[in-house]
Design a protein around this motif. Structure first.
Motif, PDB file in Angstrom:
ATOM      1  N   LEU A 236       1.243  -1.557   0.361  1.00 53.70           N
ATOM      2  CA  LEU A 236       0.219  -0.110  -0.090  1.00 53.70           C
ATOM      3  C   LEU A 236       1.165   1.167  -0.146  1.00 53.70           C
ATOM      4  O   LEU A 236       0.377   2.282  -0.716  1.00 53.70           O
ATOM      5  CB  LEU A 236      -0.840   0.237   1.045  1.00 53.70           C
ATOM      6  CG  LEU A 236      -1.944   1.172   1.163  1.00 53.70           C
ATOM      7  CD1 LEU A 236      -3.177   1.329  -0.273  1.00 53.70           C
ATOM      8  CD2 LEU A 236      -2.303   1.028   2.432  1.00 53.70           C
ATOM      9  N   SER A 237       2.084   1.362   0.534  1.00 50.02           N
ATOM     10  CA  SER A 237       2.764   2.119   0.851  1.00 50.02           C
ATOM     11  C   SER A 237       3.537   2.491  -0.803  1.00 50.02           C
ATOM     12  O   SER A 237       3.338   3.273  -0.760  1.00 50.02           O
ATOM     13  CB  SER A 237       3.869   2.352   1.491  1.00 50.02           C
ATOM     14  OG  SER A 237       4.519   3.514   1.728  1.00 50.02           O
ATOM     15  N   GLY A 238       4.067   1.014  -1.307  1.00 52.39           N
ATOM     16  CA  GLY A 238       4.602   1.563  -2.692  1.00 52.39           C
ATOM     17  C   GLY A 238       3.666   2.104  -3.430  1.00 52.39           C
ATOM     18  O   GLY A 238       4.240   2.993  -4.491  1.00 52.39           O
ATOM     19  N   PHE A 239       2.001   1.910  -3.631  1.00 54.35           N
ATOM     20  CA  PHE A 239       1.580   2.140  -4.524  1.00 54.35           C
ATOM     21  C   PHE A 239       0.927   3.485  -4.424  1.00 54.35           C
ATOM     22  O   PHE A 239       0.736   4.192  -5.203  1.00 54.35           O
ATOM     23  CB  PHE A 239       0.005   1.161  -4.684  1.00 54.35           C
ATOM     24  CG  PHE A 239       0.324   0.185  -5.584  1.00 54.35           C
ATOM     25  CD1 PHE A 239       0.475   0.168  -7.027  1.00 54.35           C
ATOM     26  CD2 PHE A 239      -0.341  -1.037  -4.567  1.00 54.35           C
ATOM     27  CE1 PHE A 239       0.709  -1.254  -7.077  1.00 54.35           C
ATOM     28  CE2 PHE A 239       0.062  -2.418  -5.580  1.00 54.35           C
ATOM     29  CZ  PHE A 239       0.506  -2.070  -7.001  1.00 54.35           C
ATOM     30  N   ARG A 240      -0.048   4.143  -3.185  1.00 61.36           N
ATOM     31  CA  ARG A 240       0.766   5.730  -2.730  1.00 61.36           C
ATOM     32  C   ARG A 240       1.287   6.526  -2.770  1.00 61.36           C
ATOM     33  O   ARG A 240       2.016   7.481  -3.387  1.00 61.36           O
ATOM     34  CB  ARG A 240       0.231   5.276  -1.277  1.00 61.36           C
ATOM     35  CG  ARG A 240      -1.119   4.896  -1.163  1.00 61.36           C
ATOM     36  CD  ARG A 240      -1.637   5.243   0.256  1.00 61.36           C
ATOM     37  NE  ARG A 240      -2.935   5.020   0.369  1.00 61.36           N
ATOM     38  CZ  ARG A 240      -3.301   4.346   1.858  1.00 61.36           C
ATOM     39  NH1 ARG A 240      -3.238   5.106   3.155  1.00 61.36           N
ATOM     40  NH2 ARG A 240      -4.951   4.439   2.390  1.00 61.36           N
ATOM     41  N   GLY A 241       3.315   5.523  -2.278  1.00 59.23           N
ATOM     42  CA  GLY A 241       4.291   6.542  -2.455  1.00 59.23           C
ATOM     43  C   GLY A 241       4.646   6.395  -4.487  1.00 59.23           C
ATOM     44  O   GLY A 241       4.863   7.684  -4.754  1.00 59.23           O
ATOM     45  N   GLY A 242       4.479   5.470  -5.279  1.00 61.05           N
ATOM     46  CA  GLY A 242       4.781   5.833  -6.452  1.00 61.05           C
ATOM     47  C   GLY A 242       3.599   7.004  -6.969  1.00 61.05           C
ATOM     48  O   GLY A 242       4.429   7.723  -7.697  1.00 61.05           O
ATOM     49  N   SER A 243       1.958   6.928  -6.530  1.00 61.78           N
ATOM     50  CA  SER A 243       1.638   7.606  -7.030  1.00 61.78           C
ATOM     51  C   SER A 243       2.247   9.021  -6.778  1.00 61.78           C
ATOM     52  O   SER A 243       1.913  10.393  -7.617  1.00 61.78           O
ATOM     53  CB  SER A 243       0.014   7.705  -6.442  1.00 61.78           C
ATOM     54  OG  SER A 243      -0.530   8.649  -6.853  1.00 61.78           O
ATOM     55  N   THR A 244       2.044   9.187  -5.259  1.00 65.88           N
ATOM     56  CA  THR A 244       2.560  10.404  -5.267  1.00 65.88           C
ATOM     57  C   THR A 244       4.141  10.829  -5.924  1.00 65.88           C
ATOM     58  O   THR A 244       4.215  12.530  -6.513  1.00 65.88           O
ATOM     59  CB  THR A 244       2.482  10.291  -3.457  1.00 65.88           C
ATOM     60  OG1 THR A 244       1.084  10.687  -2.870  1.00 65.88           O
ATOM     61  CG2 THR A 244       3.211  12.154  -2.892  1.00 65.88           C
ATOM     62  N   LEU A 245       4.829  10.139  -6.218  1.00 62.32           N
ATOM     63  CA  LEU A 245       6.465  10.227  -6.650  1.00 62.32           C
ATOM     64  C   LEU A 245       6.140  10.836  -8.022  1.00 62.32           C
ATOM     65  O   LEU A 245       6.724  11.776  -8.628  1.00 62.32           O
ATOM     66  CB  LEU A 245       6.837   9.301  -5.977  1.00 62.32           C
ATOM     67  CG  LEU A 245       7.768   8.920  -5.121  1.00 62.32           C
ATOM     68  CD1 LEU A 245       8.057   8.324  -5.005  1.00 62.32           C
ATOM     69  CD2 LEU A 245       8.286   9.450  -4.231  1.00 62.32           C
ATOM     70  N   LEU A 246       4.784   9.760  -8.471  1.00 65.98           N
ATOM     71  CA  LEU A 246       4.851  10.273 -10.328  1.00 65.98           C
ATOM     72  C   LEU A 246       4.497  11.565 -10.333  1.00 65.98           C
ATOM     73  O   LEU A 246       4.751  12.205 -10.713  1.00 65.98           O
ATOM     74  CB  LEU A 246       3.950   9.223 -10.509  1.00 65.98           C
ATOM     75  CG  LEU A 246       3.520   9.032 -12.120  1.00 65.98           C
ATOM     76  CD1 LEU A 246       4.706   9.370 -12.694  1.00 65.98           C
ATOM     77  CD2 LEU A 246       2.248   8.878 -12.305  1.00 65.98           C
ATOM     78  N   GLN A 247       3.449  12.069  -9.189  1.00 66.77           N
ATOM     79  CA  GLN A 247       3.024  13.616  -9.395  1.00 66.77           C
ATOM     80  C   GLN A 247       4.030  14.607  -9.510  1.00 66.77           C
ATOM     81  O   GLN A 247       4.554  15.814  -9.872  1.00 66.77           O
ATOM     82  CB  GLN A 247       2.169  14.167  -8.676  1.00 66.77           C
ATOM     83  CG  GLN A 247       0.565  13.481  -9.119  1.00 66.77           C
ATOM     84  CD  GLN A 247      -0.138  13.268  -7.625  1.00 66.77           C
ATOM     85  OE1 GLN A 247      -0.385  14.369  -6.803  1.00 66.77           O
ATOM     86  NE2 GLN A 247      -1.612  12.246  -7.478  1.00 66.77           N
ATOM     87  N   GLY A 248       4.952  14.122  -8.746  1.00 66.83           N
ATOM     88  CA  GLY A 248       6.268  15.656  -7.773  1.00 66.83           C
ATOM     89  C   GLY A 248       7.175  15.082  -8.521  1.00 66.83           C
ATOM     90  O   GLY A 248       7.674  16.325  -9.172  1.00 66.83           O
TER      91      GLY A 248
END
Length: 568
Positions: free
Chosen positions: A76-88
């Motif tokens: 879950l942290s990976g998917f959420r982090g991936g989405s956040t990092l993609l936007q960033g």
């Protein structure tokens, strides 16, 4: 890999990545421990008192539950982090690209950045969401199992431990082989993409010349080279896959032989040997998956390298203590500018008083547009200084400098959206009345009245749904709405029909009124209204003066003027 990812993302995203890595590592350790508990379970079950296995089974269930929770939290942290990092990442890349000098966007650079910003960023950021968990599991879980094997039988544990450097060496060797093959494939891919774009854009010329078959052969050759490079890239992975498979099978066979020898010698019980072999078999799956994960990681890493190269490109430096000019006069002070190995502007000195108009004329390739682009600091000069209101443009912040300047380019680019949205780019906070007034002054209202959608008409990507003259009117309305004190005009009427040229000229006259103006033009109708004219050739000023003075001089400008009179 993680270090490069952190460098590309920036320090502000370090914490969520570290948290994700910690959760995934803890989950991998818990998974290894759950398998390790099979050793006492099997030993009890095959021993004289099978009931002794009950506490170990309870411990096994508890560890599996902990593993499940940790794995869920890590994924879950990976998917959420991936989405956040993609936007960033998109935000950081966009901000950085906006600060790079215009000269950086050379031939082929736009297509390269487009691919990088689309497929490249998605592939690079997929590491967090999709690749990090299986990679950590493939590395940490087998190591945890090996540590447990050492605790139960140091001989078999040591035998398994000897496989670690062999597996690492195979992965490193495979990665290096893939790097060379992937570099070639990327180069061929870039070449093939350029050929496809060239073939599509050149269709009118090719068909008129009857050369479509020849150009298609060039494209076909390029695609064949790409196919060969892709095949070599895939074949470069094969030795690593075979080597890893053979190593895993060889180690398992060695453990089987060693376990049988130790059991027959009475050094270890048959139950322990069976349990350790089960653990060894469980190590095989994640180790074998390293080949696939390694290939995908290498592809993502190559995109990270390209992103890192772009993000490490130095933008134009911002002043530490920026100044704000209070006047709007312009000055070029012994300006020299070089592009690659060619001197484009060579020791140019001139000034434009506030509220006056300067026209720059000369043959193609003389450096006229480049001279114009030095004012808004699209480039930094190699020598001399460009000043606005007495302040060097390098001492003015980019935001303040661009507030002072409105630019109307020859090739107008409109963003996909409505006419009103494109006009409002000049000043997003302007009121409806101000937008309408700017449109009327640019004679854009005539265009809006005859369009079915009016202000809500979509202009298409790049403004493709409007004619060249209509796009120019939108651009002039945008500049009028901005209401900047300095106006730069670059060949704005060079490719317009007489009707649109007259309308655009009227809009330009309203735009120039009371402002400091520098214009680059071939049409003498615009040039003769300038207060001062400079004739540029090979990056140097060869003539300067008013229109009448230059005509009396009878030099290069007079020759241009006579040609324009005869052709009109």
């Amino acid at each position: 890999m993680i270090r490069m990812l952190m460098r590309v993302l920036g320090p502000e995203y370090a914490r969520p990545v570290r948290r994700t890595v910690a959760l995934m590592t803890a989950a991998a350790v818990a998974e290894g421990l759950s398998y390790a508990l099979l050793v006492p379970v099997l030993r009890a079950l095959f021993g004289g008192t099978p009931a002794d296995a009950r506490p170990w089974l309870i411990a096994f269930g508890a560890v599996v539950a902990v593993f499940g929770v940790l794995r869920y939290a890590g994924d879950l942290s990976g998917f959420r982090g991936g989405s956040t990092l993609l936007q960033g990442m998109y935000r950081r890349l966009g901000d950085h690209l906006a600060r790079l000098p215009i000269g950086w966007y050379g031939a082929g650079r736009v297509g390269e950045v487009s691919v990088l910003a689309g497929h490249g960023v998605l592939q690079a950021m997929s590491v967090i969401a999709h690749l990090l968990a299986p990679l950590i599991s493939a590395c940490v879980t087998p190591l945890t199992i090996v540590v447990v094997m050492l605790a139960f039988s140091w001989q078999m544990g040591l035998a398994a431990l000897l496989a670690v450097p062999v597996v690492a060496a195979i992965q490193i060797w495979t990665g290096r082989s893939m790097a060379a093959a992937d570099a070639e494939r990327a180069a061929r891919d870039h070449d093939a993409t350029g050929r496809v774009i060239e073939y599509l854009q050149a269709q009118p010329v090719l068909r008129a010349g009857g050369r479509t078959a020849e150009c298609f052969r060039l494209l076909d050759d390029s695609l064949r080279e790409l196919q060969r490079a892709s095949r070599r890239s895939m074949l470069s992975v094969l030795p690593g896959v075979l080597g890893l498979t053979l190593t895993v099978q060889a180690v398992f066979t060695a453990l089987l032989v060693l376990g049988a020898y130790l059991a027959l010698g009475g050094t270890i019980g048959a139950a322990e040997v069976l349990a350790i072999l089960v653990l060894a078999a469980r190590c095989a799956d994640p180790l074998l998956s390293l080949s696939d994960i390694g290939g995908r990681l290498h592809a993502a890493r190559s995109q990270l390298v390209r992103l890192d190269e772009v993000l490490r490109t130095e933008p134009l430096p911002e002043p530490r203590e920026p100044v704000r000019p209070v006047r709007h006069d312009l000055e070029f002070d012994s300006v020299t500018f070089r592009h690659d190995d060619r001197t484009v502007i060579d020791g140019v000195s001139l000034s434009v008083p506030q509220g006056r108009r300067l026209a720059v004329v000369g043959p193609s390739g003389a450096g006229k547009t480049t001279l114009l682009q030095l004012l808004p600091r699209f480039y930094d000069v190699d020598a001399g200084a460009v000043r606005v209101g007495g302040a060097d443009v390098r001492a003015i912040s980019t935001d303040v400098l661009m507030e002072q300047i409105a630019v109307v380019f020859q090739d107008v680019y409109l963003f996909e959206g409505t006419i009103e949205e494109n006009v409002r780019l000049g000043r997003p906070g302007a009121g409806a009345a101000e937008v309408r007034a700017a449109a009327t002054a640019a004679r854009l209202d005539e265009v809006i009245e005859r369009l079915p959608g009016g202000w809500e008409t979509n202009v298409g990507e790049g403004g493709a749904l409007l004619s060249g003259g209509e796009r120019q009117r939108v651009s002039i309305a945008r500049a009028l709405l901005k209401n900047a004190p300095i106006v730069l005009l670059d060949e704005v009427t060079s490719a317009l029909d007489p009707v649109n040229e007259a309308a655009v000229h009227e809009g330009i006259e309203r735009l120039m009124a009371g402002r400091t103006v520098v214009m680059v033009a071939h049409r003498m109708r615009t040039v003769r209204r300038a207060d001062r004219i400079v004739f540029l050739d090979a990056g140097r000023i060869v003539e300067e003066g008013s229109h009448d003075e230059l005509l009396r001089l009878g030099g290069r400008y007079a020759g241009f003027w006579n040609i324009s009179v005869r052709s009109s």
